[in-house]
Scaffold this motif. Structure first.
Motif, PDB file in Angstrom:
ATOM      1  N   THR A 172       2.373 -19.384 -39.687  1.00 16.84           N
ATOM      2  CA  THR A 172       2.063 -19.232 -41.530  1.00 16.84           C
ATOM      3  C   THR A 172       2.351 -18.254 -42.404  1.00 16.84           C
ATOM      4  O   THR A 172       2.612 -18.691 -43.665  1.00 16.84           O
ATOM      5  CB  THR A 172       1.165 -20.583 -41.847  1.00 16.84           C
ATOM      6  OG1 THR A 172       0.561 -20.152 -41.285  1.00 16.84           O
ATOM      7  CG2 THR A 172       1.440 -21.693 -40.877  1.00 16.84           C
ATOM      8  N   ALA A 271       1.896 -27.279 -40.420  1.00 22.16           N
ATOM      9  CA  ALA A 271       2.876 -26.779 -40.472  1.00 22.16           C
ATOM     10  C   ALA A 271       4.287 -27.012 -41.643  1.00 22.16           C
ATOM     11  O   ALA A 271       5.283 -26.358 -41.373  1.00 22.16           O
ATOM     12  CB  ALA A 271       3.417 -28.749 -39.891  1.00 22.16           C
ATOM     13  N   LEU A 274       4.073 -23.459 -42.680  1.00 26.04           N
ATOM     14  CA  LEU A 274       5.068 -22.814 -41.990  1.00 26.04           C
ATOM     15  C   LEU A 274       6.855 -22.992 -42.359  1.00 26.04           C
ATOM     16  O   LEU A 274       7.662 -22.526 -41.973  1.00 26.04           O
ATOM     17  CB  LEU A 274       5.135 -23.550 -40.257  1.00 26.04           C
ATOM     18  CG  LEU A 274       5.714 -22.963 -39.151  1.00 26.04           C
ATOM     19  CD1 LEU A 274       6.464 -21.265 -39.495  1.00 26.04           C
ATOM     20  CD2 LEU A 274       6.032 -23.159 -37.602  1.00 26.04           C
ATOM     21  N   ALA A 275       6.702 -24.418 -41.887  1.00 24.87           N
ATOM     22  CA  ALA A 275       8.204 -24.722 -43.302  1.00 24.87           C
ATOM     23  C   ALA A 275       8.207 -24.353 -44.029  1.00 24.87           C
ATOM     24  O   ALA A 275       9.970 -23.967 -44.393  1.00 24.87           O
ATOM     25  CB  ALA A 275       8.268 -26.122 -42.984  1.00 24.87           C
ATOM     26  N   ALA A 278       9.447 -20.440 -43.216  1.00 23.63           N
ATOM     27  CA  ALA A 278      10.710 -20.539 -42.947  1.00 23.63           C
ATOM     28  C   ALA A 278      12.308 -20.337 -43.480  1.00 23.63           C
ATOM     29  O   ALA A 278      12.745 -19.269 -43.717  1.00 23.63           O
ATOM     30  CB  ALA A 278      11.167 -21.584 -41.755  1.00 23.63           C
ATOM     31  N   CYS A 294      11.892 -21.089 -37.569  1.00 22.67           N
ATOM     32  CA  CYS A 294      10.661 -22.106 -37.155  1.00 22.67           C
ATOM     33  C   CYS A 294      10.773 -21.301 -35.375  1.00 22.67           C
ATOM     34  O   CYS A 294       9.398 -20.823 -35.699  1.00 22.67           O
ATOM     35  CB  CYS A 294      11.076 -23.209 -37.403  1.00 22.67           C
ATOM     36  SG  CYS A 294      10.936 -23.616 -38.875  1.00 22.67           S
ATOM     37  N   ALA A 298       6.865 -19.310 -34.977  1.00 26.08           N
ATOM     38  CA  ALA A 298       5.599 -20.623 -33.780  1.00 26.08           C
ATOM     39  C   ALA A 298       5.949 -19.473 -32.286  1.00 26.08           C
ATOM     40  O   ALA A 298       4.800 -20.254 -31.514  1.00 26.08           O
ATOM     41  CB  ALA A 298       5.680 -21.892 -34.029  1.00 26.08           C
ATOM     42  N   CYS A 311      16.398 -30.722 -32.808  1.00 28.27           N
ATOM     43  CA  CYS A 311      15.591 -30.449 -33.924  1.00 28.27           C
ATOM     44  C   CYS A 311      16.226 -30.024 -34.835  1.00 28.27           C
ATOM     45  O   CYS A 311      15.503 -31.054 -35.810  1.00 28.27           O
ATOM     46  CB  CYS A 311      14.975 -27.795 -33.682  1.00 28.27           C
ATOM     47  SG  CYS A 311      13.552 -28.203 -32.783  1.00 28.27           S
ATOM     48  N   CYS A 381       8.111 -28.619 -37.468  1.00 30.96           N
ATOM     49  CA  CYS A 381       7.010 -27.362 -36.885  1.00 30.96           C
ATOM     50  C   CYS A 381       5.776 -27.998 -36.735  1.00 30.96           C
ATOM     51  O   CYS A 381       5.096 -27.493 -35.928  1.00 30.96           O
ATOM     52  CB  CYS A 381       7.169 -27.005 -38.024  1.00 30.96           C
ATOM     53  SG  CYS A 381       7.883 -25.801 -39.121  1.00 30.96           S
TER      54      CYS A 381
END
Length: 394
Positions: A172, A271, A274-275, A278, A294, A298, A311, A381
């Motif tokens: 992240t 999560a 991370l989103a 990205a 992503c 990851a 996804c 994520c």
């Protein structure tokens, strides 16, 4: 207990092995069974005693020290030691499966000026470490190597509890790589953090994390350890308790681990982070490009065509599902009510504990801080963080 404690202090402070033995004093020394004498006699005086012993331990020809170090590092990378029972290294422990390899690595450690980095590099660039986890002839392997000691294949190793947390923060971009300094107080499960703890008959203060994210998100190596309050997220992934020396970590696979990785507040926070990263780094790119980013962050690879389509479809489904949700900002509690029993009268009472450190608490990114599409992407994520590919070294 007082008599036992007194006896322990007598044994510690007495020049005799047994304060009631009445024999000759035992001078400080080393393990004579190794046949390696210290360069200088270890003095009877307290001054210089530890230094003399340390110089004996670190002698290049002290094979016990170098073999023990090598055995531990091999265990870390391969999931099993060359010589079993790392805490009981010697004639009473399990003999090494590859004694020549153990001796050679111990010699290499000394030749490389005791460089641990060089030893890690040597192991991780070896063919044994780089082998596939799949053998072309599994039946033959099971016949010739039933105990898995030949290293004909690489045995998958699950990340430790600390590695899992740090890997998420690294993906992240939140991980603070600062080296050294005082221990930090990371976020832990709120229910566990606020549970009452007693120390020496008095209430211990509640666990309150560091106010700033940069302090909370330091490497797990620097996290404060309280004997009476383990971090549930670490405990469920087999982090050893601080009470005893851990010879070798377990790697159990139990249902609570799924609950932790998939449902915990910490996993959802990572999560979402991370989103958000990205989306920010791709800056208005297509959904496929964002999903690909992503995967890169990851799993360190690009998705397959099938994974990409799955996804993207899941992202769209979640966005439609939460389209009418309005997330609320989470605020930390500033006080907690304690319930206790008076020791002398047995009467119950309550009191309020003020959580001063939460007054300046800066929360991590929350769903209310990001748009709908980013919140929906966080669900994708979260699924990536729950894959075996993320949590295992293959």
């Amino acid at each position: 207990y007082p008599l036992r404690r007194q006896r322990q202090m007598c044994i510690r402070d007495s020049p005799y092995g047994d304060p009631f033995g009445g024999t000759e004093p035992v001078p400080p020394g080393v393990l004579s069974a190794l046949g390696i004498a210290p360069p200088d006699p270890i003095p009877n005086a307290i001054e210089g005693r530890r230094r003399a012993f340390a110089e004996w331990v670190a002698r290049p020809d002290n094979g016990l020290t170098t073999r023990t170090i090598v055995n531990r590092i091999w265990l870390w990378h391969f999931g099993q030691p060359l010589a079993g029972n790392p805490n009981n290294f010697g004639s009473t422990g399990k003999p090494p499966t590859h004694p020549e390899l153990l001796d050679w690595l111990a010699t290499e450690l000394v030749d490389q000026s005791w460089s641990f980095k060089a030893l890690h590099r040597l192991m991780m660039t070896s063919k044994a470490y780089q082998r596939s986890t799949i053998h072309p002839d599994r039946e033959q392997l099971a016949t010739l190597d039933p105990n898995g000691e030949s290293y004909a294949t690489f045995t998958s190793r699950r990340l430790t509890a600390e590695e899992l947390r740090d890997a998420m923060l690294r993906a992240t971009g939140e991980l603070n790589p600062q080296i050294g300094g005082i221990p930090n107080l990371p976020d832990i499960n709120l229910e566990a953090a606020l549970q009452p703890r007693q120390v020496m008959g008095a209430f211990a203060p509640a666990w309150v994390p560091n106010p700033l994210p940069t302090d909370r998100h330091r490497r797990s190596l620097y996290a404060t350890k309280l004997r009476g309050l383990p971090d549930p997220a670490m405990e469920v992934f087999n982090q050893p308790a601080p009470d005893f020396s851990c010879e070798q970590r377990d790697a159990s696979v139990v249902t609570p681990q799924v609950f932790n990785l998939f449902n915990s507040f910490a996993s959802h926070s990572r999560a979402l982070a991370l989103a958000h990263r990205a989306v920010q780094e791709t800056d208005g790119a297509t959904s496929e490009a964002i999903i690909a980013r992503c995967f890169e962050l990851a799993l360190n690879r690009v998705p397959t065509t099938e994974e990409l389509a799955t996804c993207v479809g899941h992202w769209d489904d979640i966005a439609a599902m939460i389209a009418h949700d309005t997330p609320e900002k989470w605020t930390p509690p500033l006080q907690v009510t304690r319930e206790a029993v008076e020791e002398n009268t047995g009467e119950s009472f309550t009191f309020e504990e003020v959580l001063h450190a939460y007054a300046d608490y800066v929360p991590d990114l929350q769903p209310a801080d990001v748009p709908l599409r980013t919140r929906a992407l966080a669900d994708v994520c979260l699924a990536l963080f729950n894959t075996a590919e993320f949590s295992y070294v293959h």
